[in-house]
Design a protein around this motif. Sequence first.
Motif, PDB file in Angstrom:
ATOM      1  N   TYR A   1       0.802  -1.233   0.000  1.00  0.00           N
ATOM      2  CA  TYR A   1       0.000   0.000   0.000  1.00  0.00           C
ATOM      3  C   TYR A   1       0.832   1.279   0.000  1.00  0.00           C
ATOM      4  CZ  TYR A   1      -4.889  -0.717  -0.509  1.00  0.00           C
ATOM      5  OH  TYR A   1      -6.108  -0.954  -1.058  1.00  0.00           O
ATOM      6  N   GLY A   2       1.850   1.309   0.863  1.00  0.00           N
ATOM      7  CA  GLY A   2       2.699   2.504   0.868  1.00  0.00           C
ATOM      8  C   GLY A   2       3.389   2.658  -0.470  1.00  0.00           C
ATOM      9  N   ALA A   3       3.869   1.528  -0.988  1.00  0.00           N
ATOM     10  CA  ALA A   3       4.636   1.569  -2.247  1.00  0.00           C
ATOM     11  C   ALA A   3       3.766   1.983  -3.433  1.00  0.00           C
ATOM     12  CB  ALA A   3       5.294   0.212  -2.495  1.00  0.00           C
ATOM     13  N   ILE A   4       2.514   1.492  -3.528  1.00  0.00           N
ATOM     14  CA  ILE A   4       1.682   1.957  -4.661  1.00  0.00           C
ATOM     15  C   ILE A   4       1.285   3.421  -4.467  1.00  0.00           C
ATOM     16  CG2 ILE A   4       0.751  -0.256  -5.531  1.00  0.00           C
ATOM     17  CD1 ILE A   4      -1.931   0.503  -4.154  1.00  0.00           C
ATOM     18  N   SER A   5       1.202   3.840  -3.213  1.00  0.00           N
ATOM     19  CA  SER A   5       0.855   5.246  -2.952  1.00  0.00           C
ATOM     20  C   SER A   5       2.015   6.156  -3.338  1.00  0.00           C
ATOM     21  CB  SER A   5       0.498   5.438  -1.474  1.00  0.00           C
ATOM     22  OG  SER A   5      -0.474   4.489  -1.106  1.00  0.00           O
ATOM     23  N   ALA A   6       3.227   5.662  -3.179  1.00  0.00           N
ATOM     24  CA  ALA A   6       4.420   6.435  -3.591  1.00  0.00           C
ATOM     25  C   ALA A   6       4.603   6.392  -5.100  1.00  0.00           C
ATOM     26  CB  ALA A   6       5.653   5.872  -2.898  1.00  0.00           C
ATOM     27  N   THR A   7       4.056   5.349  -5.733  1.00  0.00           N
ATOM     28  CA  THR A   7       4.233   5.162  -7.170  1.00  0.00           C
ATOM     29  C   THR A   7       3.373   6.159  -7.954  1.00  0.00           C
ATOM     30  OG1 THR A   7       4.830   2.830  -6.956  1.00  0.00           O
ATOM     31  CG2 THR A   7       3.801   3.479  -9.042  1.00  0.00           C
ATOM     32  N   GLY A   8       4.021   6.983  -8.775  1.00  0.00           N
ATOM     33  CA  GLY A   8       3.273   8.018  -9.503  1.00  0.00           C
ATOM     34  C   GLY A   8       2.686   7.536 -10.810  1.00  0.00           C
ATOM     35  N   GLN A   9       1.930   6.436 -10.751  1.00  0.00           N
ATOM     36  CA  GLN A   9       1.253   5.905 -11.947  1.00  0.00           C
ATOM     37  C   GLN A   9      -0.149   5.447 -11.533  1.00  0.00           C
ATOM     38  OE1 GLN A   9       3.354   3.643 -14.987  1.00  0.00           O
ATOM     39  NE2 GLN A   9       5.044   3.317 -13.576  1.00  0.00           N
ATOM     40  N   PRO A  10      -1.173   6.187 -11.967  1.00  0.00           N
ATOM     41  CA  PRO A  10      -2.551   5.873 -11.535  1.00  0.00           C
ATOM     42  C   PRO A  10      -2.938   4.420 -11.792  1.00  0.00           C
ATOM     43  CG  PRO A  10      -2.488   7.929 -12.773  1.00  0.00           C
ATOM     44  CD  PRO A  10      -1.114   7.354 -12.855  1.00  0.00           C
ATOM     45  N   LYS A  11      -2.409   3.781 -12.829  1.00  0.00           N
ATOM     46  CA  LYS A  11      -2.865   2.411 -13.147  1.00  0.00           C
ATOM     47  C   LYS A  11      -2.583   1.421 -12.012  1.00  0.00           C
ATOM     48  CE  LYS A  11       1.230   0.821 -15.661  1.00  0.00           C
ATOM     49  NZ  LYS A  11       1.857   0.396 -16.866  1.00  0.00           N
ATOM     50  N   TYR A  12      -1.575   1.706 -11.179  1.00  0.00           N
ATOM     51  CA  TYR A  12      -1.274   0.798 -10.067  1.00  0.00           C
ATOM     52  C   TYR A  12      -2.156   1.070  -8.849  1.00  0.00           C
ATOM     53  CZ  TYR A  12       2.938  -0.522 -12.649  1.00  0.00           C
ATOM     54  OH  TYR A  12       3.796  -0.979 -13.601  1.00  0.00           O
ATOM     55  N   GLN A  13      -2.872   2.230  -8.871  1.00  0.00           N
ATOM     56  CA  GLN A  13      -3.641   2.647  -7.687  1.00  0.00           C
ATOM     57  C   GLN A  13      -5.149   2.487  -7.882  1.00  0.00           C
ATOM     58  OE1 GLN A  13      -2.432   6.726  -7.432  1.00  0.00           O
ATOM     59  NE2 GLN A  13      -0.375   6.246  -6.683  1.00  0.00           N
ATOM     60  N   GLU A  14      -5.578   2.613  -9.157  1.00  0.00           N
ATOM     61  CA  GLU A  14      -6.987   2.730  -9.518  1.00  0.00           C
ATOM     62  C   GLU A  14      -7.921   1.779  -8.757  1.00  0.00           C
ATOM     63  OE1 GLU A  14      -8.600   5.495 -10.945  1.00  0.00           O
ATOM     64  OE2 GLU A  14      -6.754   5.319 -12.133  1.00  0.00           O
ATOM     65  N   ASN A  15      -7.612   0.481  -8.752  1.00  0.00           N
ATOM     66  CA  ASN A  15      -8.536  -0.512  -8.177  1.00  0.00           C
ATOM     67  C   ASN A  15      -8.430  -0.655  -6.673  1.00  0.00           C
ATOM     68  OD1 ASN A  15      -9.565  -1.149 -10.670  1.00  0.00           O
ATOM     69  ND2 ASN A  15      -8.092  -2.794 -11.037  1.00  0.00           N
ATOM     70  N   PHE A  16      -7.561   0.120  -6.062  1.00  0.00           N
ATOM     71  CA  PHE A  16      -7.270  -0.132  -4.639  1.00  0.00           C
ATOM     72  C   PHE A  16      -7.461   1.090  -3.749  1.00  0.00           C
ATOM     73  CE2 PHE A  16      -4.653  -2.642  -7.530  1.00  0.00           C
ATOM     74  CZ  PHE A  16      -5.206  -3.894  -7.269  1.00  0.00           C
ATOM     75  N   LYS A  17      -8.184   2.073  -4.280  1.00  0.00           N
ATOM     76  CA  LYS A  17      -8.371   3.309  -3.523  1.00  0.00           C
ATOM     77  C   LYS A  17      -9.288   3.082  -2.330  1.00  0.00           C
ATOM     78  CE  LYS A  17      -7.198   6.598  -7.034  1.00  0.00           C
ATOM     79  NZ  LYS A  17      -7.628   7.502  -8.094  1.00  0.00           N
ATOM     80  N   PRO A  18      -9.193   3.810  -1.217  1.00  0.00           N
ATOM     81  CA  PRO A  18      -8.263   4.915  -1.036  1.00  0.00           C
ATOM     82  C   PRO A  18      -6.833   4.441  -0.737  1.00  0.00           C
ATOM     83  CG  PRO A  18      -9.599   4.633   0.928  1.00  0.00           C
ATOM     84  CD  PRO A  18     -10.103   3.643  -0.075  1.00  0.00           C
ATOM     85  N   ILE A  19      -5.894   5.136  -1.351  1.00  0.00           N
ATOM     86  CA  ILE A  19      -4.490   4.824  -1.091  1.00  0.00           C
ATOM     87  C   ILE A  19      -4.026   5.591   0.145  1.00  0.00           C
ATOM     88  CG2 ILE A  19      -3.927   4.184  -3.459  1.00  0.00           C
ATOM     89  CD1 ILE A  19      -2.737   7.076  -3.718  1.00  0.00           C
ATOM     90  N   VAL A  20      -2.778   5.385   0.523  1.00  0.00           N
ATOM     91  CA  VAL A  20      -2.228   6.073   1.709  1.00  0.00           C
ATOM     92  C   VAL A  20      -2.124   7.572   1.403  1.00  0.00           C
ATOM     93  CG1 VAL A  20      -0.225   6.207   3.258  1.00  0.00           C
ATOM     94  CG2 VAL A  20      -0.904   3.994   2.277  1.00  0.00           C
ATOM     95  N   PRO A  21      -2.642   8.415   2.262  1.00  0.00           N
ATOM     96  CA  PRO A  21      -2.553   9.863   1.977  1.00  0.00           C
ATOM     97  C   PRO A  21      -1.141  10.406   2.225  1.00  0.00           C
ATOM     98  CG  PRO A  21      -3.661   9.467   4.072  1.00  0.00           C
ATOM     99  CD  PRO A  21      -3.352   8.116   3.503  1.00  0.00           C
ATOM    100  N   GLY A  22      -0.914  11.632   1.737  1.00  0.00           N
ATOM    101  CA  GLY A  22       0.360  12.303   2.055  1.00  0.00           C
ATOM    102  C   GLY A  22       1.420  12.182   0.974  1.00  0.00           C
ATOM    103  N   PHE A  23       1.012  11.751  -0.232  1.00  0.00           N
ATOM    104  CA  PHE A  23       1.976  11.684  -1.339  1.00  0.00           C
ATOM    105  C   PHE A  23       1.620  12.723  -2.396  1.00  0.00           C
ATOM    106  CE2 PHE A  23       2.436   7.611   0.680  1.00  0.00           C
ATOM    107  CZ  PHE A  23       3.806   7.403   0.647  1.00  0.00           C
TER     108      PHE A  23
END
Length: 394
Positions: A142-164
């Motif tokens: 979770y932290g790593a996809i939240s740090a990753t600046g590519q929406p395709k890795y985050q889209e299906n797993f929101k909400p991601i970790v805030p603060g990035f």
Amino acid sequence: MSNDFWVKTGQEHIMKNVGRLPLVLTRGEGSRVWDADGKEYIDFLTGISVNNFGHCNPDITVALTRQAEKIIHVSNYFYLEEQIKVAEELAKLTGYSQVYFANSGAEVNEAALKLARKYGKVRLGGKYQIVTAQHSFHGRTYGAISATGQPKYQENFKPIVPGFVYAEFNNLDSWKAAINDETCAIMLELVQGEGGVNPAEPHFISGLIDLCRKNDLLFMVDEVQTGLGRTGKHFAYEHYGFMPDLITIAKSLGGGIPCGALLVNEKANVLTPGDHSTTVGGGGMAFAAALATLKLLQEPGLMASVVKKGQYIKETWGSWCNEVSAIKDLRGLGMMLALELKVPSKQVMLACLDAGLIVNAVTETTLRILPALNIEEDDLDEGLQIMKSVLKQF
Ligand SMILES: Cc1ncc(COP(=O)(O)O)c(C=O)c1O
């Protein structure tokens, strides 16, 4: 049993969480692997920069065999001799005196992100924001996809970790705009791997160093793909003439046995007992393999030969321009290289596979190669020849 039999059985039981190719690899030696039908391939991908000294490298195999008969796991309540030796070896190689071991790139990045938050809390009065790069990749937790600046890795797993906050790679103004009163750290790859093999410009990095110094931010570098010799230096930061506050490494460190390391300087050394941990965190097998890997990495002349082979590959690609029209551009550092194509990279990758060469379609139009650092010249030439003949068909 045939390749098709194993693929079918695998498809019945193994989750389809990645687009796995219908290929079961049963044996590897150096830069060659064989599938379950006995078909031979030249491997230009090395398990995504894990088998950097070739498949079943004898030094790593011997270290693993001996360790399996000695001691494998003790839990993190105790030290292991091999763990201490790896820590010592990494300290000598890098100058970072403190290390935390885990099992993967994502895991050491998680540790780095938690460390950055703690740094913000105890040193910067509660600042918590971390700026990372667009098109970056830092792993799948979770932290790593939240740090990753590519929406395709985050889209299906929101909400991601805030603060990035994500800033444009190689655009210093974008990072200046992203840094605010809540920022405690920045994190980036010096050559973006999964984002398409994009090297950072030296003036961009020197600008970021200034920004971090002025704002007391932690400069965190993800060397999971670039580290351990891949770019022609032991670590990519050496190309840029600075030492980040912390780096993360993994992939080839354990020679194929899961192992990651987070290395920090004094400024970043803020974790205290109870802050972070993992049960295995490398383990005896990984540390034994890591010792063998670090010895191979420091063999005299290895880095020079990585630089030479990298240049040779680029020159060879460049020499095809009259015969191959599918190539738009080429880029990379050391032996972390890519071709930008005018045609879909996946089709080229599949045609290469058919012709007996493993390469990687890292983006829709980018074909990436990460050959073994010690690949034999004959294997390299044969692989390049296959690539050329395949590309000529597009
Ligand atoms: C730069 C970078 N960081 C982190 C990771 C994640 O590492 P792992 O797959 O070992 O979790 C990768 C994996 O490709 C990577 O390239």
